[in-house]
Design an enzyme around this catalytic site. Structure first.
Site, mmCIF file in Angstrom:
data_model
loop_
_atom_site.group_PDB
_atom_site.id
_atom_site.type_symbol
_atom_site.label_atom_id
_atom_site.label_comp_id
_atom_site.label_asym_id
_atom_site.label_seq_id
_atom_site.Cartn_x
_atom_site.Cartn_y
_atom_site.Cartn_z
ATOM 1 N N GLU A 119 14.086 23.140 -9.437
ATOM 2 C CA GLU A 119 12.718 22.785 -9.817
ATOM 3 C C GLU A 119 12.042 22.118 -8.635
ATOM 4 O OE1 GLU A 119 12.965 19.666 -12.679
ATOM 5 O OE2 GLU A 119 14.639 20.590 -13.731
ATOM 6 N N LYS A 121 10.352 19.091 -7.066
ATOM 7 C CA LYS A 121 10.437 17.681 -7.446
ATOM 8 C C LYS A 121 9.033 17.085 -7.365
ATOM 9 C CE LYS A 121 12.937 13.427 -6.808
ATOM 10 N NZ LYS A 121 11.799 12.543 -6.573
ATOM 11 N N ASP A 123 6.077 14.589 -7.284
ATOM 12 C CA ASP A 123 5.915 13.220 -6.799
ATOM 13 C C ASP A 123 4.924 12.492 -7.704
ATOM 14 O OD1 ASP A 123 6.256 11.022 -5.265
ATOM 15 O OD2 ASP A 123 5.105 11.749 -3.543
ATOM 16 N N TYR A 233 10.638 18.560 -17.886
ATOM 17 C CA TYR A 233 11.833 19.212 -17.343
ATOM 18 C C TYR A 233 13.130 18.836 -18.049
ATOM 19 C CZ TYR A 233 11.771 14.693 -14.955
ATOM 20 O OH TYR A 233 11.698 13.364 -14.683
ATOM 21 N N LYS A 321 15.491 16.635 -0.560
ATOM 22 C CA LYS A 321 14.168 16.153 -0.177
ATOM 23 C C LYS A 321 13.622 16.813 1.084
ATOM 24 C CE LYS A 321 12.832 12.297 -1.483
ATOM 25 N NZ LYS A 321 12.801 11.127 -2.329
ATOM 26 N N CYS A 415 -18.161 -3.646 27.141
ATOM 27 C CA CYS A 415 -17.185 -2.616 27.496
ATOM 28 C C CYS A 415 -15.905 -3.295 27.995
ATOM 29 C CB CYS A 415 -17.749 -1.707 28.577
ATOM 30 S SG CYS A 415 -16.519 -0.581 29.258
ATOM 31 N N CYS A 418 -15.569 -2.561 31.980
ATOM 32 C CA CYS A 418 -16.455 -3.079 33.020
ATOM 33 C C CYS A 418 -17.308 -4.260 32.558
ATOM 34 C CB CYS A 418 -17.366 -1.973 33.537
ATOM 35 S SG CYS A 418 -18.529 -1.375 32.308
ATOM 36 N N CYS A 433 -20.493 2.614 26.318
ATOM 37 C CA CYS A 433 -20.741 1.825 27.513
ATOM 38 C C CYS A 433 -21.773 2.609 28.333
ATOM 39 C CB CYS A 433 -19.449 1.672 28.316
ATOM 40 S SG CYS A 433 -19.764 1.016 29.965
ATOM 41 N N CYS A 438 -18.874 2.784 35.268
ATOM 42 C CA CYS A 438 -17.750 2.169 34.549
ATOM 43 C C CYS A 438 -16.442 2.816 34.999
ATOM 44 C CB CYS A 438 -17.934 2.347 33.050
ATOM 45 S SG CYS A 438 -16.508 1.813 32.110
HETATM 46 O O1 JCF Z 1 10.191 16.245 -10.781
HETATM 47 C C1 JCF Z 1 10.828 15.207 -10.778
HETATM 48 N N1 JCF Z 1 10.347 14.163 -10.155
HETATM 49 C C2 JCF Z 1 12.160 15.132 -11.463
HETATM 50 C C3 JCF Z 1 12.833 13.934 -11.562
HETATM 51 C C4 JCF Z 1 12.703 16.308 -11.983
HETATM 52 C C5 JCF Z 1 13.927 16.262 -12.604
HETATM 53 O O2 JCF Z 1 14.442 17.370 -13.099
HETATM 54 C C6 JCF Z 1 14.667 15.050 -12.730
HETATM 55 C C7 JCF Z 1 14.100 13.880 -12.188
HETATM 56 C C8 JCF Z 1 14.824 12.711 -12.318
HETATM 57 C C9 JCF Z 1 16.055 12.728 -12.939
HETATM 58 N N2 JCF Z 1 15.873 15.050 -13.336
HETATM 59 C C10 JCF Z 1 16.562 13.915 -13.425
HETATM 60 C C11 JCF Z 1 17.878 13.961 -14.061
#
Ligand code: JCF
Length: 678
Positions: A119, A121, A123, A233, A321, A415, A418, A433, A438
């Site tokens: 999936e 991830k 943020d 998820y 990551k 400046c 100068c 300036c 200068c």
């Molecule tokens: O998308 C996410 N930030 C995300 C966090 C997705 C996941 O499937 C996660 C998670 C944090 C813990 N699954 C777990 C077990």
């Protein structure tokens, strides 16, 4: 007793509205117009207003209810919310994978070919939604994993969150915790910050903070005004239902009416995982939400249970990551650099920090207004961001971390080079300036003159220019052409051979065409592209220097501001003097530009400007350029409103985004070939 006809109509309306909200917010595939939806919604609101005793908590009208809370109440999750261990690179991913395979083997599982689910991830902010008898009962933040904050009334305002499970969620558990990530779409984030800026309110440093600030609001009406969204998820506690796989969880979530990310995919084996990771890395910029990596999960839930967790980190999952493109560091000081046109440019000296794989210790700060707008102060801890290959930007200070000792910035009124009193250019944010002598301006002008895109004098770098100025060997660019090898060879750490090479490089620059010479002069507003346009029109620098502002402004693509700037430059006796000394040295000042390549004039692409970005499938940059120029077109380096076409290949740079923003037509190699063929 309620009139059964009214109850029935209320049920119908709620059912209809829920269906269309689901089509719109969850499936992103509406079946009716906004106006038709609004009509249903209004009818429901009116009917409920007339019969308040028939309003139900899961009615679509009840997303925003109640008054601001005095504070958040803590809730214990029925099953702890897990987190994820990180893999920071391919090596760590492969190590995690190998360890997992070993654990699976120890658990008696045939370990080749195990299915995984990948999936993006998100943020955002992890949340857990508890549904009791199919109705949303509690929405909570993750908190410490065991106990979070009750943000139910805020969660209810998120239109894609079902207030009730769809009956298709089969089996239908009496109690279930659904896990997901709440986020603010990037466009909504940009709009929110614009509004806050206009209202004089502090901006959010990133979409994640904005989502957190929006969800942890005591007043649900504020949350409702922020267009939050969510992806789901997972499940936590589920009463009486066993899901055999992660895929079956996702399918159940979809059936239940939850938004499940469409990019989730299956994978088998470490190579497959790495390949998918790269795909997301390449495509993350196309998404309208931030992702910071890929979540890799073993699909088999029974095996997940056997493997268990280390603390809160499950052994059966990992967050693979992306290298971080943002970092935090200390803004040590704000310094001023005087540019060749005399503009005072502030820049930041930073405590060195790694962002996206490179160590950064400086950042440009654009201008005073930008610093004021962001309220950057010396001593602040700041958020740095690097996107692609772009120079790092300071996004915002972390005002929470201030000690009170931070120093606000003031543009100096003299400046720094100068000491001349600076002038503020009307209608421009810049401060300049005005002193033509200068030393900083001199030095920057010469550095620009010798630079790669101007006269391209190899071997004459910034240090040498400053050294020559210091020793009084040169005063301006024309002085370079009078420097003798003997004078150079006397400089520290410069042998006779390199001295001869440098003088040779200076000598060789005399053959640069007139447009390069014009650009090298460093006239404000005359970049490489405008220099080309001007030389195309006037033939030579000398001819241009005699033109009136009106004549210059008649050049296609040159506006009155540029024309005035050029005219003013050539009126200055110092510049006239520079020009004649450059001519004496042998540069192409009076000499006209060579005629365009044969056959090009009047070609099908005459007057068209192209920019190339990325790697084309079969043409090199040089070949593509020749192809365009042979038909009378021009190839320039940067995208502007004057660009007619952007030709895009594999891994394009920031030029693509710029072209899209300006509405410049975009071609691939095939499109270019078509165009060239007429
Ligand atoms: O998308 C996410 N930030 C995300 C966090 C997705 C996941 O499937 C996660 C998670 C944090 C813990 N699954 C777990 C077990």
């Amino acid at each position: 007793m309620a009139d059964p006809a009214i109850s029935q109509r209320l049920d119908e309306l709620r059912e209809t509205i829920r269906h269309h909200e689901y089509r719109y917010y969850v499936l992103d595939s509406p079946e009716i117009s906004d106006a038709e939806y609004d009509a249903f919604f209004q009818e429901l609101q009116e009917l409920e207003a007339a019969h308040p005793e028939l309003v139900t908590a899961d009615s679509p009208t009840q997303r925003v209810g109640g008054e601001p809370l005095p504070g958040f109440v803590q809730v214990r999750h029925l099953e702890p919310m897990l987190s994820l261990a990180n893999a920071k690179n391919e090596e760590e991913l492969k190590a995690w994978y190998a360890r997992l395979m070993k654990l699976c083997a120890d658990a008696g599982t045939d370990y080749w070919d195990l299915p995984f689910v990948l999936e993006p991830k998100i943020d955002g902010l992890a949340v857990s939604l508890r549904y009791e008898e199919g109705r949303l009962a509690i929405g909570a933040t993750r908190g410490n994993g065991d106990i979070g904050e009750d943000v139910t009334q805020n969660i209810r305002t998120i239109p894609s969150v079902p207030l009730a499970l769809r009956p298709e969620a089969q089996p239908f558990p009496s109690v279930v915790e659904v896990r997901g990530e709440v986020y603010l779409p990037l466009e909504a984030f940009a709009r929110l910050n614009e509004q806050r800026l206009a209202a004089g309110e502090p901006t959010f440093a990133n979409p994640r903070n904005a989502a957190a600030g929006s969800l942890r609001q005591l007043d649900p009406r504020v949350t409702a005004s922020r267009p939050l969204a969510a992806w789901f998820y997972g499940v936590g506690y589920v009463e009486g239902v066993e899901f055999p796989t992660q895929q079956s969880v996702l399918e159940w979530l979809r059936q239940g009416g939850f938004r499940v990310n469409p990019h989730i995919r299956a994978a088998a084996g470490a190579d497959d995982i790495v390949e998918a990771f790269r795909w997301w890395q390449d495509h993350r910029a196309d998404l309208d939400y931030d992702i910071d990596g890929v979540v890799v999960k073993l699909d088999n839930r029974q095996l997940q249970g056997v493997l268990g967790a280390v603390g809160r980190d499950p052994r059966w999952a990992v967050a693979f990551k992306f290298p971080p493109t943002t970092a935090q560091t200390k803004l040590l000081s704000i310094n001023i650099n005087v540019g060749r046109t005399g503009v005072l440019n502030p820049w930041a000296l930073l405590e060195p920090v790694e962002v996206g794989g490179v160590t950064v210790e400086r950042a440009t700060l654009h201008n005073e207004e930008d610093i004021k707008r962001k309220d950057l102060r010396e001593g602040d801890i700041v958020v740095l961001q690097r996107a692609g290959d772009v120079i790092p930007q300071i996004v915002a200070p972390l005002t929470d971390l201030r000690t009170g000792l931070e120093k606000p910035f003031h543009m100096p009124d003299k400046c720094p080079s100068c000491g001349t009193a600076v002038v503020r250019v009307p209608r421009e944010v810049a401060v300049r300036c005005p002193n033509p002598d200068c030393p900083a301006k001199r030095s920057e002008s010469i550095k620009h003159f010798v630079s790669k895109s101007a006269m391209d004098i190899d071997g004459v770098g910034e240090k040498l220019v400053d050294r020559l100025l210091e020793l009084g060997l040169i005063k301006d660019a024309a002085g370079l052409y009078l420097v003798k090898p003997g004078q150079l060879a006397n400089l520290e750490r410069l042998g006779e051979k390199s001295a001869a090479n440098i003088v040779g490089a200076i000598e060789a620059s005399k053959t640069r065409p007139p447009d390069r010479v014009l650009f090298a002069l460093g006239i404000p507003h005359v970049g490489a592209e405008n220099a080309e346009l001007l030389i195309e029109r006037f033939g030579s620098v000398a001819e241009l220097s005699r033109a009136s502002a009106e004549e210059i402004a008649e050049t296609p693509g040159i506006g009155p501001v540029i024309a005035a700037s050029v005219h003013e430059f050539f009126r200055d006796p110092r510049n006239q003097d520079l020009l004649s000394r450059l001519e004496e040295a042998g540069l192409k000042i009076s000499e006209a530009a060579e005629a365009p390549a044969k056959g090009a004039e009047g070609g099908p692409l005459t007057g068209k400007t192209f920019v190339l970005t990325g790697t084309l499938p079969s043409l090199s940059r040089q070949e593509a350029t020749e192809m365009i120029e042979a038909r009378g077109g021009r190839v320039t380096d940067s995208v502007s409103a004057k660009t007619n076409y952007l030709v895009v290949g594999e891994s394009p740079g920031s030029k693509l985004a710029k072209a899209e923003k300006l509405g410049v037509p975009i071609l691939d190699e095939e499109g270019l070939r078509h165009l060239v063929a007429g």
